[in-house]
Design a protein around this motif. Structure first.
Motif, PDB file in Angstrom:
ATOM      1  N   LEU A   1      31.923  39.997  34.238  1.00  0.00           N
ATOM      2  CA  LEU A   1      32.906  38.965  34.546  1.00  0.00           C
ATOM      3  C   LEU A   1      34.174  39.527  35.181  1.00  0.00           C
ATOM      4  CD1 LEU A   1      33.235  35.890  34.229  1.00  0.00           C
ATOM      5  CD2 LEU A   1      34.273  36.303  31.991  1.00  0.00           C
ATOM      6  N   ARG A   2      34.399  40.813  35.031  1.00  0.00           N
ATOM      7  CA  ARG A   2      35.669  41.398  35.476  1.00  0.00           C
ATOM      8  C   ARG A   2      35.948  41.234  36.973  1.00  0.00           C
ATOM      9  NH1 ARG A   2      36.133  47.349  33.636  1.00  0.00           N
ATOM     10  NH2 ARG A   2      37.931  47.210  35.049  1.00  0.00           N
ATOM     11  N   PRO A   3      34.986  41.471  37.865  1.00  0.00           N
ATOM     12  CA  PRO A   3      35.300  41.260  39.283  1.00  0.00           C
ATOM     13  C   PRO A   3      35.729  39.827  39.593  1.00  0.00           C
ATOM     14  CG  PRO A   3      33.314  42.578  39.063  1.00  0.00           C
ATOM     15  CD  PRO A   3      33.644  42.078  37.690  1.00  0.00           C
ATOM     16  N   PHE A   4      35.079  38.855  38.979  1.00  0.00           N
ATOM     17  CA  PHE A   4      35.467  37.470  39.205  1.00  0.00           C
ATOM     18  C   PHE A   4      36.879  37.217  38.669  1.00  0.00           C
ATOM     19  CE2 PHE A   4      30.848  37.514  39.070  1.00  0.00           C
ATOM     20  CZ  PHE A   4      30.520  36.762  40.192  1.00  0.00           C
ATOM     21  N   ALA A   5      37.153  37.713  37.452  1.00  0.00           N
ATOM     22  CA  ALA A   5      38.460  37.498  36.842  1.00  0.00           C
ATOM     23  C   ALA A   5      39.576  38.123  37.663  1.00  0.00           C
ATOM     24  CB  ALA A   5      38.470  38.063  35.416  1.00  0.00           C
ATOM     25  N   GLN A   6      39.332  39.289  38.234  1.00  0.00           N
ATOM     26  CA  GLN A   6      40.370  39.996  38.981  1.00  0.00           C
ATOM     27  C   GLN A   6      40.615  39.402  40.362  1.00  0.00           C
ATOM     28  OE1 GLN A   6      42.466  42.581  37.984  1.00  0.00           O
ATOM     29  NE2 GLN A   6      41.671  41.939  36.005  1.00  0.00           N
ATOM     30  N   LEU A   7      39.686  38.605  40.848  1.00  0.00           N
ATOM     31  CA  LEU A   7      39.860  38.000  42.171  1.00  0.00           C
ATOM     32  C   LEU A   7      40.271  36.537  42.087  1.00  0.00           C
ATOM     33  CD1 LEU A   7      38.351  40.664  42.911  1.00  0.00           C
ATOM     34  CD2 LEU A   7      37.317  39.412  44.798  1.00  0.00           C
ATOM     35  N   MET A   8      40.806  36.132  40.927  1.00  0.00           N
ATOM     36  CA  MET A   8      41.251  34.766  40.731  1.00  0.00           C
ATOM     37  C   MET A   8      42.692  34.547  41.172  1.00  0.00           C
ATOM     38  SD  MET A   8      38.888  32.809  39.447  1.00  0.00           S
ATOM     39  CE  MET A   8      37.474  33.598  40.156  1.00  0.00           C
ATOM     40  N   ASP A   9      43.263  35.506  41.895  1.00  0.00           N
ATOM     41  CA  ASP A   9      44.664  35.439  42.313  1.00  0.00           C
ATOM     42  C   ASP A   9      44.827  34.775  43.668  1.00  0.00           C
ATOM     43  OD1 ASP A   9      43.413  37.328  43.824  1.00  0.00           O
ATOM     44  OD2 ASP A   9      44.856  38.929  43.476  1.00  0.00           O
ATOM     45  N   GLY A  10      43.876  33.963  44.056  1.00  0.00           N
ATOM     46  CA  GLY A  10      43.887  33.346  45.372  1.00  0.00           C
ATOM     47  C   GLY A  10      43.016  34.073  46.377  1.00  0.00           C
ATOM     48  N   THR A  11      42.428  35.208  45.962  1.00  0.00           N
ATOM     49  CA  THR A  11      41.561  35.962  46.862  1.00  0.00           C
ATOM     50  C   THR A  11      40.324  35.148  47.221  1.00  0.00           C
ATOM     51  OG1 THR A  11      42.323  38.045  45.922  1.00  0.00           O
ATOM     52  CG2 THR A  11      40.257  38.100  47.132  1.00  0.00           C
ATOM     53  N   LEU A  12      39.734  34.493  46.226  1.00  0.00           N
ATOM     54  CA  LEU A  12      38.521  33.705  46.441  1.00  0.00           C
ATOM     55  C   LEU A  12      38.867  32.230  46.592  1.00  0.00           C
ATOM     56  CD1 LEU A  12      36.172  35.270  43.732  1.00  0.00           C
ATOM     57  CD2 LEU A  12      36.185  35.776  46.192  1.00  0.00           C
ATOM     58  N   ALA A  13      38.356  31.609  47.651  1.00  0.00           N
ATOM     59  CA  ALA A  13      38.512  30.167  47.829  1.00  0.00           C
ATOM     60  C   ALA A  13      37.335  29.417  47.232  1.00  0.00           C
ATOM     61  CB  ALA A  13      38.654  29.823  49.302  1.00  0.00           C
ATOM     62  N   GLY A  14      36.231  30.139  46.978  1.00  0.00           N
ATOM     63  CA  GLY A  14      35.035  29.513  46.433  1.00  0.00           C
ATOM     64  C   GLY A  14      34.305  30.435  45.478  1.00  0.00           C
ATOM     65  N   ILE A  15      33.517  29.830  44.622  1.00  0.00           N
ATOM     66  CA  ILE A  15      32.670  30.546  43.654  1.00  0.00           C
ATOM     67  C   ILE A  15      31.297  29.893  43.664  1.00  0.00           C
ATOM     68  CG2 ILE A  15      32.214  30.840  41.177  1.00  0.00           C
ATOM     69  CD1 ILE A  15      34.181  32.850  41.997  1.00  0.00           C
ATOM     70  N   MET A  16      30.256  30.722  43.569  1.00  0.00           N
ATOM     71  CA  MET A  16      28.897  30.212  43.392  1.00  0.00           C
ATOM     72  C   MET A  16      28.364  30.736  42.065  1.00  0.00           C
ATOM     73  SD  MET A  16      25.444  30.700  45.711  1.00  0.00           S
ATOM     74  CE  MET A  16      25.881  29.415  46.892  1.00  0.00           C
ATOM     75  N   PRO A  17      28.045  29.851  41.113  1.00  0.00           N
ATOM     76  CA  PRO A  17      27.487  30.300  39.836  1.00  0.00           C
ATOM     77  C   PRO A  17      26.014  30.660  39.949  1.00  0.00           C
ATOM     78  CG  PRO A  17      27.726  27.920  39.829  1.00  0.00           C
ATOM     79  CD  PRO A  17      28.318  28.401  41.126  1.00  0.00           C
ATOM     80  N   ALA A  18      25.560  31.461  39.013  1.00  0.00           N
ATOM     81  CA  ALA A  18      24.175  31.926  38.990  1.00  0.00           C
ATOM     82  C   ALA A  18      23.265  30.901  38.315  1.00  0.00           C
ATOM     83  CB  ALA A  18      24.094  33.251  38.238  1.00  0.00           C
ATOM     84  N   HIS A  19      22.021  30.818  38.795  1.00  0.00           N
ATOM     85  CA  HIS A  19      20.975  30.096  38.074  1.00  0.00           C
ATOM     86  C   HIS A  19      20.406  31.052  37.024  1.00  0.00           C
ATOM     87  CE1 HIS A  19      21.080  26.500  40.347  1.00  0.00           C
ATOM     88  NE2 HIS A  19      20.407  26.909  41.403  1.00  0.00           N
ATOM     89  N   VAL A  20      21.248  31.414  36.063  1.00  0.00           N
ATOM     90  CA  VAL A  20      20.862  32.312  34.974  1.00  0.00           C
ATOM     91  C   VAL A  20      21.306  31.668  33.671  1.00  0.00           C
ATOM     92  CG1 VAL A  20      21.226  34.584  33.904  1.00  0.00           C
ATOM     93  CG2 VAL A  20      21.048  34.391  36.405  1.00  0.00           C
ATOM     94  N   GLN A  21      20.442  31.722  32.670  1.00  0.00           N
ATOM     95  CA  GLN A  21      20.796  31.249  31.335  1.00  0.00           C
ATOM     96  C   GLN A  21      21.318  32.431  30.522  1.00  0.00           C
ATOM     97  OE1 GLN A  21      17.771  30.738  28.267  1.00  0.00           O
ATOM     98  NE2 GLN A  21      18.453  28.628  27.982  1.00  0.00           N
ATOM     99  N   TYR A  22      22.535  32.312  30.040  1.00  0.00           N
ATOM    100  CA  TYR A  22      23.131  33.333  29.168  1.00  0.00           C
ATOM    101  C   TYR A  22      22.942  32.814  27.749  1.00  0.00           C
ATOM    102  CZ  TYR A  22      24.811  34.672  33.710  1.00  0.00           C
ATOM    103  OH  TYR A  22      24.856  35.025  35.046  1.00  0.00           O
ATOM    104  N   SER A  23      21.806  33.167  27.173  1.00  0.00           N
ATOM    105  CA  SER A  23      21.286  32.472  25.999  1.00  0.00           C
ATOM    106  C   SER A  23      22.166  32.568  24.771  1.00  0.00           C
ATOM    107  CB  SER A  23      19.876  32.982  25.682  1.00  0.00           C
ATOM    108  OG  SER A  23      19.883  34.384  25.448  1.00  0.00           O
ATOM    109  N   GLN A  24      22.960  33.626  24.641  1.00  0.00           N
ATOM    110  CA  GLN A  24      23.843  33.759  23.484  1.00  0.00           C
ATOM    111  C   GLN A  24      25.160  33.015  23.669  1.00  0.00           C
ATOM    112  OE1 GLN A  24      22.661  35.295  20.649  1.00  0.00           O
ATOM    113  NE2 GLN A  24      20.822  35.263  21.933  1.00  0.00           N
ATOM    114  N   VAL A  25      25.327  32.413  24.848  1.00  0.00           N
ATOM    115  CA  VAL A  25      26.590  31.750  25.171  1.00  0.00           C
ATOM    116  C   VAL A  25      26.411  30.247  25.319  1.00  0.00           C
ATOM    117  CG1 VAL A  25      28.512  31.670  26.807  1.00  0.00           C
ATOM    118  CG2 VAL A  25      27.350  33.849  26.344  1.00  0.00           C
ATOM    119  N   ASP A  26      25.373  29.827  26.079  1.00  0.00           N
ATOM    120  CA  ASP A  26      25.152  28.411  26.355  1.00  0.00           C
ATOM    121  C   ASP A  26      23.679  28.245  26.718  1.00  0.00           C
ATOM    122  OD1 ASP A  26      25.020  25.813  27.753  1.00  0.00           O
ATOM    123  OD2 ASP A  26      27.199  25.887  27.751  1.00  0.00           O
ATOM    124  N   PRO A  27      23.020  27.199  26.241  1.00  0.00           N
ATOM    125  CA  PRO A  27      21.600  27.006  26.590  1.00  0.00           C
ATOM    126  C   PRO A  27      21.382  26.604  28.046  1.00  0.00           C
ATOM    127  CG  PRO A  27      22.409  25.157  25.280  1.00  0.00           C
ATOM    128  CD  PRO A  27      23.481  26.194  25.252  1.00  0.00           C
TER     129      PRO A  27
END
Length: 350
Positions: free
Chosen positions: A199-225
């Motif tokens: 998550l760190r690269p995404f968090a560090q580029l939240m200062d206006g560097t990124l205008a868009g984000i694409m989430p993964a089609h991945v299930q992080y089973s210990q976090v959300d079904p």
């Protein structure tokens, strides 16, 4: 008419009557181009101009054009190195690696903007854990700090050429072996481990560097079904609230196998929008696209999402590749990046 929440593809190198009907549907907001839409530079320029002329504000035109094995347009365009090649230089000489990353981002974006493409879905911010074949050499590096530095430089180059950046695949696709085009990958790590690394690269580029984000089609089973692209926890609690991201969220392709368990195309659209996506991609499945557009006809447009999407329009005019190639910046970028293409693909691929 504002930008709708659906990004479609088209069949070939020209617009058919059917394509025009789909692209002028009020719930359409963009077009994603593939290799089948490209014959030559002149044809592509005509196609993008024709698409842009259909609507005001004009439809967004996007493409996956990262370099390496993910580069949709070849003949007439500069062959671009994969991100991993930039990471290898960074390991030898940090300053040189960053300079090359900025040049690569600029060259990729400048050539696409020259022919009227608004943006590429880049850069990849996934970590090169050595597990994911579908990510492989598309990732800059294994270490979060290196990915952050290289991505920041790459995006500086993109923005210098008039293109906004879309970071993918949030919160990280590199920790699974499976390909989400073919199945639903499951990442069984705890949130704390993902937060400390992927998550760190995404968090560090939240200062206006990124205008868009694409989430993964991945299930992080210990976090959300639910996979990240359908998860309010990942898109609202983490991305919008904790990381304060104010840009556009683009779903990954909703025709991929990683999205199938949500239901049919209408159900996928509703689930992704309800979770927080601003624009939905549906590719290589015209029936699914038609179903999605029909299902969204009665859904009221989100004015905030429309503002976010409008920021993705490319800046500057489409000058044409011939004019771009006459600029010293283009020649310099090609000269310094070309040696990276001699690297062995066997060495670069994971």
């Amino acid at each position: 008419m504002g930008l709708g929440p659906v990004m479609l593809d088209i069949d070939g190198p020209t617009l058919t009557a059917e394509a025009r009907r789909s692209l002028t549907h009020p719930r359409t907001g963009g077009v994603i181009l593939f290799t089948r839409n490209f014959e030559n530079v002149a044809q592509l320029s005509e196609l993008t101009a024709e698409i842009h002329a259909l609507r005001d504000p004009h439809l967004l035109i996007a493409v996956d054009h990262e370099g390496g094995r993910v580069q949709r347009f070849r003949d007439g365009f500069t062959r671009l190195p994969p991100a991993a090649a930039l990471g290898r230089v960074y390991d030898r000489d940090r300053d040189q690696g960053l300079q090359l990353a900025e040049r690569a981002g600029w060259l990729m974006a400048a050539e696409l903007r020259a022919v009227g493409v608004d943006f590429s879905f880049a850069p990849v911010l996934d970590l090169a854990h050595g597990l994911s074949g579908v990510i492989g050499d598309r990732a800059f590096h294994r270490q979060p700090a290196a990915v952050i530095a290289l991505a920041q430089a790459y995006v500086r180059g993109m923005r210098g050429a008039g293109m906004q950046a879309v970071g993918k695949h949030f919160p990280g696709h590199g920790g699974v072996r499976e390909d989400s085009h073919l199945t639903l990958p499951v990442d069984a790590r705890e949130f704390e481990e993902i937060e400390a690394h992927d998550l760190r690269p995404f968090a560090q580029l939240m200062d206006g560097t990124l205008a868009g984000i694409m989430p993964a089609h991945v299930q992080y089973s210990q976090v959300d079904p639910l996979p990240a692209g359908f998860s309010r926890f990942w898109l609202q609690t983490v991305l919008r609230e904790r990381l304060s991201f104010s840009g556009a969220i683009f779903s990954d392709d909703l025709s991929m196998a990683g999205a199938e368990h949500v239901g049919g195309y209408a159900a996928r659209a509703e689930a992704a929008l309800s979770a927080g996506c601003d624009m939905l991609l549906v590719c290589n499945h015209p029936e699914g696209a038609a179903e999605m557009l029909e299902a969204l006809e009665t859904r009221e447009p989100d004015p905030v999402a429309q503002v976010r999407l409008a920021r993705m329009h490319g800046q500057g005019s489409a000058m044409g590749l011939s004019r771009l190639r006459s600029r010293p910046e283009w020649s310099a970028a090609v000269a310094v990046l070309s040696p990276l293409l001699t690297s062995s693909s066997a060495e670069l691929n994971v």
